[in-house]
Scaffold this motif. Structure first.
Motif, PDB file in Angstrom:
ATOM      1  N   ARG A   1     -11.464   3.208   2.106  1.00  0.00           N
ATOM      2  CA  ARG A   1     -11.474   1.961   1.598  1.00  0.00           C
ATOM      3  C   ARG A   1     -10.853   0.992   2.773  1.00  0.00           C
ATOM      4  N   THR A   2     -11.210  -0.235   2.839  1.00  0.00           N
ATOM      5  CA  THR A   2     -10.618  -1.082   3.825  1.00  0.00           C
ATOM      6  C   THR A   2      -9.718  -2.188   3.086  1.00  0.00           C
TER       7      THR A   2
ATOM      8  N   THR B   1      -1.681  -1.375  -3.913  1.00  0.00           N
ATOM      9  CA  THR B   1      -2.742  -0.421  -3.880  1.00  0.00           C
ATOM     10  C   THR B   1      -2.191   0.777  -3.747  1.00  0.00           C
ATOM     11  N   ARG B   2      -2.662   1.793  -4.556  1.00  0.00           N
ATOM     12  CA  ARG B   2      -2.412   3.370  -4.422  1.00  0.00           C
ATOM     13  C   ARG B   2      -3.147   3.715  -3.237  1.00  0.00           C
ATOM     14  N   GLY B   3      -2.622   4.429  -2.017  1.00  0.00           N
ATOM     15  CA  GLY B   3      -3.520   4.888  -1.052  1.00  0.00           C
ATOM     16  C   GLY B   3      -2.644   5.224   0.009  1.00  0.00           C
ATOM     17  N   ARG B   4      -3.191   5.656   1.074  1.00  0.00           N
ATOM     18  CA  ARG B   4      -2.689   5.965   2.360  1.00  0.00           C
ATOM     19  C   ARG B   4      -3.251   5.457   3.553  1.00  0.00           C
TER      20      ARG B   4
ATOM     21  N   VAL C   1       0.696  -1.253  -0.065  1.00  0.00           N
ATOM     22  CA  VAL C   1       0.027   0.110   0.036  1.00  0.00           C
ATOM     23  C   VAL C   1       0.970   1.175   0.124  1.00  0.00           C
ATOM     24  N   ASP C   2       0.880   1.996  -1.014  1.00  0.00           N
ATOM     25  CA  ASP C   2       1.856   2.818  -1.177  1.00  0.00           C
ATOM     26  C   ASP C   2       1.134   4.373  -1.778  1.00  0.00           C
ATOM     27  N   PRO C   3       1.264   5.561  -1.231  1.00  0.00           N
ATOM     28  CA  PRO C   3       0.689   6.771  -1.783  1.00  0.00           C
ATOM     29  C   PRO C   3       1.201   7.163  -3.045  1.00  0.00           C
ATOM     30  N   GLY C   4       2.532   6.577  -3.314  1.00  0.00           N
ATOM     31  CA  GLY C   4       3.042   6.912  -4.734  1.00  0.00           C
ATOM     32  C   GLY C   4       3.602   8.421  -4.958  1.00  0.00           C
TER      33      GLY C   4
END
Ligand SMILES: Cc1cc2nc3c(=O)[nH]c(=O)nc-3n(C[C@H](O)[C@H](O)[C@H](O)COP(=O)(O)OP(=O)(O)OC[C@H]3O[C@@H](n4cnc5c(N)ncnc54)[C@H](O)[C@@H]3O)c2cc1C
Length: 368
Positions: A184-185, A161-164, A20-23
């Protein structure tokens, strides 16, 4: 980088991680770093840090060979030594002390007077009185390394997954997954927390995580005549030769500031770096500064990384707090994590999070 190195290692071991990475690449300490691989220059004394750092260095050639093959991206690994220098009497005494303990502990270092140091690196200032060559230490192009890892992780089929992440989800002492900032979960039986300087800000952790940002400012000077072959330091600055697409550069680092999450450039720190670089290598003359930047090191109270499971919440693992040496340590800590998660061996007590609840275990880490 630490999380990606872990995901790559876990996937290699037959597990199915998801990153899971904000990118946001330029936010990362890995992007901001100098890329030095220098266990013998960073350690203060023999101890857990030096042991881990040496194992990190030992892993690097094979790690890079596999990474370059998997990604098709060269990462500029050079292990031709790091030269520490001294000019002032006080610094000379400190350098002698470092030489003495490194030799007594059996490490390959070579003492040089000023002339020998200048034979090795001819552009060094005539004021340099002594040098200590740390054989086998070196450098890597950390930004290319980050790109190569991203590619290798994608090629190996690891999902991203793009997100924080905003919070950890757990129930009855077991991890259930994470919640992202956008609501999101994600469900997962195991969560590895590897968010660098931001690790302590995740909600729902079973304990306060003592990871704090330590700001470092750096700059790059264009140097068409390549004044240095290897990493060179004075007590004021370190200089790292770097091949950039625009031509050869010398990276100059780094300040160390307790400034929270502030990442602004600050003129005094920048001027001190520039002066230190031009004093150590007068040949830099008025060569232009072509980039200035800052990054946040993930620091811990004893300067050691946090690697291992949470003692109370099953399925929660920590892989953070790599402070000044995450580029160097990442392959070694990814290995410790993989061994832990596959049941081969538990990470050493010196790196486990419990040490912060036991005052006896919080003591000198052996790094400078
Ligand atoms: C100026 C400077 C010079 C340095 N020089 C060296 C050096 O020469 N050699 C060396 O070995 N080390 C060096 N370091 C240290 C090294 O850069 C770090 O120890 C290392 O990069 C830490 O890696 P990391 O992956 O833990 O953190 P980062 O590279 O910062 O990555 C953290 C990741 O977590 C993500 N993240 C943050 N919050 C969340 C969230 N809520 N949810 C999901 N993801 C999140 C970020 O987007 C990022 O991708 C230097 C550091 C600095 C600042």
């Amino acid at each position: 980088m630490v999380g990606l190195a872990a995901a790559w290692a876990l996937s290699d071991a037959g597990l199915r991680p998801r990153v899971v990475d904000p990118g946001e690449i330029t936010d990362r300490a890995t992007w901001a770093a100098g890329g030095m691989l220098a266990p013998m220059g960073e350690a203060r004394e023999p101890g857990p840090f030096l042991h881990l750092a040496l194992s990190g260095l030992e892993r690097y050639p094979a790690f890079v060979r596999r990474l370059e093959a998997a990604s098709g991206i060269g990462v500029g690994l050079h292990l031709d030594g790091k030269l520490l220098t001294a000019t002032r009497p006080d610094d000379l005494r400190k350098l002698e002390a470092r030489r003495d303990w490194l030799l007594a502990d059996g490490h390959p270092v070579e003492w040089m007077d000023g002339e020998d140091a200048r034979r090795l690196e001819p552009s060094l200032s005539p004021h340099v009185r002594a040098g200590l060559l740390l054989e086998g230490n070196g450098r890597v192009h950390n930004r290319d390394l980050q790109r190569a890892l991203e590619t290798a992780v994608a090629v190996s089929g690891v999902a991203t997954t793009r997100g924080r992440v905003s919070a950890l989800r757990s129930r009855g002492g077991r991890v259930e997954g994470v919640t992202l900032r956008d609501g999101r979960t994600l469900d997962a039986p195991v969560v590895v927390l590897a968010a660098g300087a931001w690790s302590g800000g995740i909600e729902g952790l079973p304990r306060p995580l003592p990871v704090r940002p330590v700001k470092g400012q750096m700059l790059a000077i264009a140097s068409p005549d390549r004044p240095l072959c290897r990493v060179v330091t004075s007590p004021d600055v370190y200089l790292i030769p770097r091949e950039a697409p625009e031509g050869p550069q010398v990276l100059v680092g780094a300040t160390s500031e307790e400034a929270g999450f502030d990442r602004s450039l600050e003129p005094r720190g920048q001027a001190a770096l520039e002066d230190g670089a031009r004093d150590l290598v007068p040949q830099l003359g008025d060569a232009p500064v072509v980039e200035r930047w800052t990054g946040l090191r993930p620091g811990t109270p004893d300067d050691l990384p946090i690697v291992g499971p949470d003692p109370e919440v099953s399925g929660l693992w920590y892989l953070t707090g790599h402070y000044r040496n995450g580029i160097l340590l990442a392959p070694a800590t990814a290995h410790l994590l993989t061994e832990g998660l596959t049941g081969v061996a538990s990470p050493p007590a010196a790196f486990r999070v419990e040490r912060f609840s036991d005052p006896v275990l919080v003591r000198g880490s052996g790094r400078s």
